[in-house]
Design an enzyme around this catalytic site. Sequence first.
Site, PDB file in Angstrom:
ATOM      1  N   LYS A  92     -42.512 -15.850 -38.246  1.00  0.00           N
ATOM      2  CA  LYS A  92     -41.183 -16.338 -37.885  1.00  0.00           C
ATOM      3  C   LYS A  92     -41.161 -17.837 -38.173  1.00  0.00           C
ATOM      4  O   LYS A  92     -42.166 -18.528 -37.996  1.00  0.00           O
ATOM      5  CB  LYS A  92     -40.930 -16.109 -36.388  1.00  0.00           C
ATOM      6  CG  LYS A  92     -39.477 -16.102 -36.011  1.00  0.00           C
ATOM      7  CD  LYS A  92     -38.889 -14.697 -36.051  1.00  0.00           C
ATOM      8  CE  LYS A  92     -37.451 -14.700 -35.618  1.00  0.00           C
ATOM      9  NZ  LYS A  92     -36.873 -13.367 -35.617  1.00  0.00           N
ATOM     10  N   GLY A 192     -23.361 -10.182 -24.441  1.00  0.00           N
ATOM     11  CA  GLY A 192     -23.350 -10.739 -25.793  1.00  0.00           C
ATOM     12  C   GLY A 192     -22.773  -9.740 -26.778  1.00  0.00           C
ATOM     13  O   GLY A 192     -23.366  -8.687 -27.027  1.00  0.00           O
ATOM     14  N   VAL A 193     -21.577 -10.063 -27.306  1.00  0.00           N
ATOM     15  CA  VAL A 193     -20.957  -9.151 -28.276  1.00  0.00           C
ATOM     16  C   VAL A 193     -20.885  -9.830 -29.647  1.00  0.00           C
ATOM     17  O   VAL A 193     -19.849  -9.884 -30.285  1.00  0.00           O
ATOM     18  CB  VAL A 193     -19.570  -8.647 -27.806  1.00  0.00           C
ATOM     19  CG1 VAL A 193     -19.728  -7.624 -26.705  1.00  0.00           C
ATOM     20  CG2 VAL A 193     -18.678  -9.803 -27.335  1.00  0.00           C
ATOM     21  N   GLY A 194     -22.032 -10.365 -30.054  1.00  0.00           N
ATOM     22  CA  GLY A 194     -22.147 -10.990 -31.373  1.00  0.00           C
ATOM     23  C   GLY A 194     -22.378  -9.921 -32.424  1.00  0.00           C
ATOM     24  O   GLY A 194     -21.907  -8.786 -32.298  1.00  0.00           O
ATOM     25  N   HIS A 195     -23.148 -10.273 -33.444  1.00  0.00           N
ATOM     26  CA  HIS A 195     -23.358  -9.351 -34.574  1.00  0.00           C
ATOM     27  C   HIS A 195     -23.868  -7.989 -34.141  1.00  0.00           C
ATOM     28  O   HIS A 195     -23.396  -6.966 -34.625  1.00  0.00           O
ATOM     29  CB  HIS A 195     -24.341  -9.982 -35.567  1.00  0.00           C
ATOM     30  CG  HIS A 195     -23.754 -11.111 -36.333  1.00  0.00           C
ATOM     31  ND1 HIS A 195     -23.793 -12.412 -35.886  1.00  0.00           N
ATOM     32  CD2 HIS A 195     -23.078 -11.141 -37.501  1.00  0.00           C
ATOM     33  CE1 HIS A 195     -23.178 -13.195 -36.751  1.00  0.00           C
ATOM     34  NE2 HIS A 195     -22.724 -12.444 -37.740  1.00  0.00           N
ATOM     35  N   VAL A 196     -24.850  -7.970 -33.243  1.00  0.00           N
ATOM     36  CA  VAL A 196     -25.405  -6.675 -32.821  1.00  0.00           C
ATOM     37  C   VAL A 196     -24.559  -6.064 -31.699  1.00  0.00           C
ATOM     38  O   VAL A 196     -24.186  -4.889 -31.756  1.00  0.00           O
ATOM     39  CB  VAL A 196     -26.871  -6.830 -32.333  1.00  0.00           C
ATOM     40  CG1 VAL A 196     -27.438  -5.484 -31.912  1.00  0.00           C
ATOM     41  CG2 VAL A 196     -27.743  -7.447 -33.413  1.00  0.00           C
TER      42      VAL A 196
HETATM   43  P1  NAD Z   1     -25.300 -13.456 -32.334  1.00  0.00           P
HETATM   44  O1  NAD Z   1     -25.570 -14.904 -32.268  1.00  0.00           O
HETATM   45  O2  NAD Z   1     -24.423 -12.921 -33.399  1.00  0.00           O
HETATM   46  O3  NAD Z   1     -24.702 -12.939 -30.945  1.00  0.00           O
HETATM   47  C1  NAD Z   1     -25.155 -13.379 -29.709  1.00  0.00           C
HETATM   48  C2  NAD Z   1     -23.946 -13.489 -28.813  1.00  0.00           C
HETATM   49  O4  NAD Z   1     -24.386 -13.811 -27.514  1.00  0.00           O
HETATM   50  C3  NAD Z   1     -22.967 -14.566 -29.249  1.00  0.00           C
HETATM   51  O5  NAD Z   1     -21.678 -14.019 -29.335  1.00  0.00           O
HETATM   52  C4  NAD Z   1     -23.085 -15.616 -28.158  1.00  0.00           C
HETATM   53  O6  NAD Z   1     -21.870 -16.283 -27.912  1.00  0.00           O
HETATM   54  C5  NAD Z   1     -23.496 -14.768 -26.974  1.00  0.00           C
HETATM   55  N1  NAD Z   1     -24.173 -15.480 -25.905  1.00  0.00           N
HETATM   56  C6  NAD Z   1     -25.020 -16.521 -25.962  1.00  0.00           C
HETATM   57  N2  NAD Z   1     -25.430 -16.880 -24.742  1.00  0.00           N
HETATM   58  C7  NAD Z   1     -24.821 -16.045 -23.882  1.00  0.00           C
HETATM   59  C8  NAD Z   1     -24.833 -15.900 -22.474  1.00  0.00           C
HETATM   60  N3  NAD Z   1     -25.542 -16.721 -21.692  1.00  0.00           N
HETATM   61  N4  NAD Z   1     -24.110 -14.911 -21.913  1.00  0.00           N
HETATM   62  C9  NAD Z   1     -23.351 -14.077 -22.694  1.00  0.00           C
HETATM   63  N5  NAD Z   1     -23.292 -14.185 -24.020  1.00  0.00           N
HETATM   64  C10 NAD Z   1     -24.019 -15.148 -24.610  1.00  0.00           C
HETATM   65  O7  NAD Z   1     -26.739 -12.755 -32.363  1.00  0.00           O
HETATM   66  P2  NAD Z   1     -27.058 -11.265 -32.788  1.00  0.00           P
HETATM   67  O8  NAD Z   1     -27.437 -11.236 -34.218  1.00  0.00           O
HETATM   68  O9  NAD Z   1     -26.006 -10.363 -32.287  1.00  0.00           O
HETATM   69  O10 NAD Z   1     -28.404 -11.012 -31.965  1.00  0.00           O
HETATM   70  C11 NAD Z   1     -28.370 -10.810 -30.566  1.00  0.00           C
HETATM   71  C12 NAD Z   1     -29.794 -10.803 -30.042  1.00  0.00           C
HETATM   72  O11 NAD Z   1     -30.514  -9.761 -30.685  1.00  0.00           O
HETATM   73  C13 NAD Z   1     -30.561 -12.095 -30.329  1.00  0.00           C
HETATM   74  O12 NAD Z   1     -31.450 -12.326 -29.264  1.00  0.00           O
HETATM   75  C14 NAD Z   1     -31.349 -11.759 -31.579  1.00  0.00           C
HETATM   76  O13 NAD Z   1     -32.532 -12.517 -31.682  1.00  0.00           O
HETATM   77  C15 NAD Z   1     -31.661 -10.291 -31.334  1.00  0.00           C
HETATM   78  N6  NAD Z   1     -31.885  -9.529 -32.567  1.00  0.00           N
HETATM   79  C16 NAD Z   1     -30.935  -9.492 -33.523  1.00  0.00           C
HETATM   80  C17 NAD Z   1     -31.167  -8.751 -34.682  1.00  0.00           C
HETATM   81  C18 NAD Z   1     -30.126  -8.648 -35.764  1.00  0.00           C
HETATM   82  O14 NAD Z   1     -30.245  -7.776 -36.642  1.00  0.00           O
HETATM   83  N7  NAD Z   1     -29.089  -9.473 -35.727  1.00  0.00           N
HETATM   84  C19 NAD Z   1     -32.383  -8.058 -34.848  1.00  0.00           C
HETATM   85  C20 NAD Z   1     -33.326  -8.112 -33.815  1.00  0.00           C
HETATM   86  C21 NAD Z   1     -33.078  -8.854 -32.683  1.00  0.00           C
END
Ligand code: NAD
Length: 367
Positions: A92, A192-196
Amino acid sequence: MVEVNEKEKVGSISVFEQAAKLGHEQLVFCHDEPTGLKAIIGIHNTVLGPALGGTRMWNYVSEEEAAIDALRLSRGMTYKAAISGLNLGGGKAVIIGDASKLKNEAFLRRFGKFVNSLSGKYITAEDMNMTTGDMVHIGMETKHVTGLPVEMGGSGDPSPVTAYGVYMGMKAAAKKAYGSDSLQGKKVTVQGVGHVGMHLVDHLTKEGAKVFITDLNQERLKKVAEKSGATVVGMDEIYDIDADIYAPCAMGATINDDTIARLKCAIITGAANNQLKDEVRHGNMLIDKGVVYAPDFVVNAGGIINISGELSGSYNSDLAYLWTEKIYDTCTSILNKAENDGIPAQEAAMLLAEKRIEDVGRVKLSF
Ligand code: NAD
């Protein structure tokens, strides 16, 4: 590249002591004055193959914090690849600084040169605050980059596949807790309703779960709520909802002394990395509370599974989903082992991953 200074401290012990404790092979400090690049690449274990893991850009409060992140995250990747049956090691990279101010073509290409200097021992991808477009710039200086846009022959955004894997892990956990893997009617909190998270909400609402969502980003929260019909709750309130399942999909360490006392759920399954603040202590506390915990590095492996297809040179989305579906079976085996051995699920998963590394490592010794 700057040699690691033996006296440089991470927490209360030196970088080398910390690396030895976590079993790292290599920690690379990268610095470039003209672009302002400061990055740390952590290579944890390359027994199964080259160390694959995304690059995270974050405004770390200190270099120590960044080094700890690189160490912890790269170790997590070793376990994730091993438990998923991939022939990859764990790595990483973290870049220190404000992505909105520092990132530009030259900055990213300089980072690409550092990645290239490792001759394929470390392969990068996107992580927080990095995009597929950034991978294109990094890729101008190294071929050891994945997560390129689909139109360039890459596998694109891994998040939908990650969400599918989390969904599979959640169903396996439901089978363990309730005797049925149906999530219909189950109350699920998604933090957290981001990408995942947003894709996970889609799977859950389609199956008839009652979903509660929260996010720092109010705009995103509103959009996902409107599209899915999920109920919006406060950021701190999420731990107090009378839910069946808690899905941490934002940041790590949300399973801790405070939240375990508040959570009422029977299952925890989410995408966030390093969810347990203390792997041993909080893993055991979940057993005592009767909570079924599907380990993070097992259920969120869809992304790396997707990327491994790109590495093979012939990316196939259907195959990535098929492989990711296996997370259901992997999770079931882990939860059964944990129950039979009376150990936390996280520990059971780590033992199985370590066994694969040891067994396959021995196979590799012969011609
Ligand atoms: P992202 O940044 O797109 O989404 C994260 C969301 O969480 C954002 O919308 C952000 O505003 C929100 N957030 C941040 N702090 C917060 C809090 N205190 N309370 C509520 N919401 C909060 O990230 P992602 O790609 O959706 O990934 C989410 C998690 O999954 C991360 O920890 C990432 O490391 C892990 N992950 C992601 C992937 C992937 O394919 N994207 C793969 C493995 C692990």
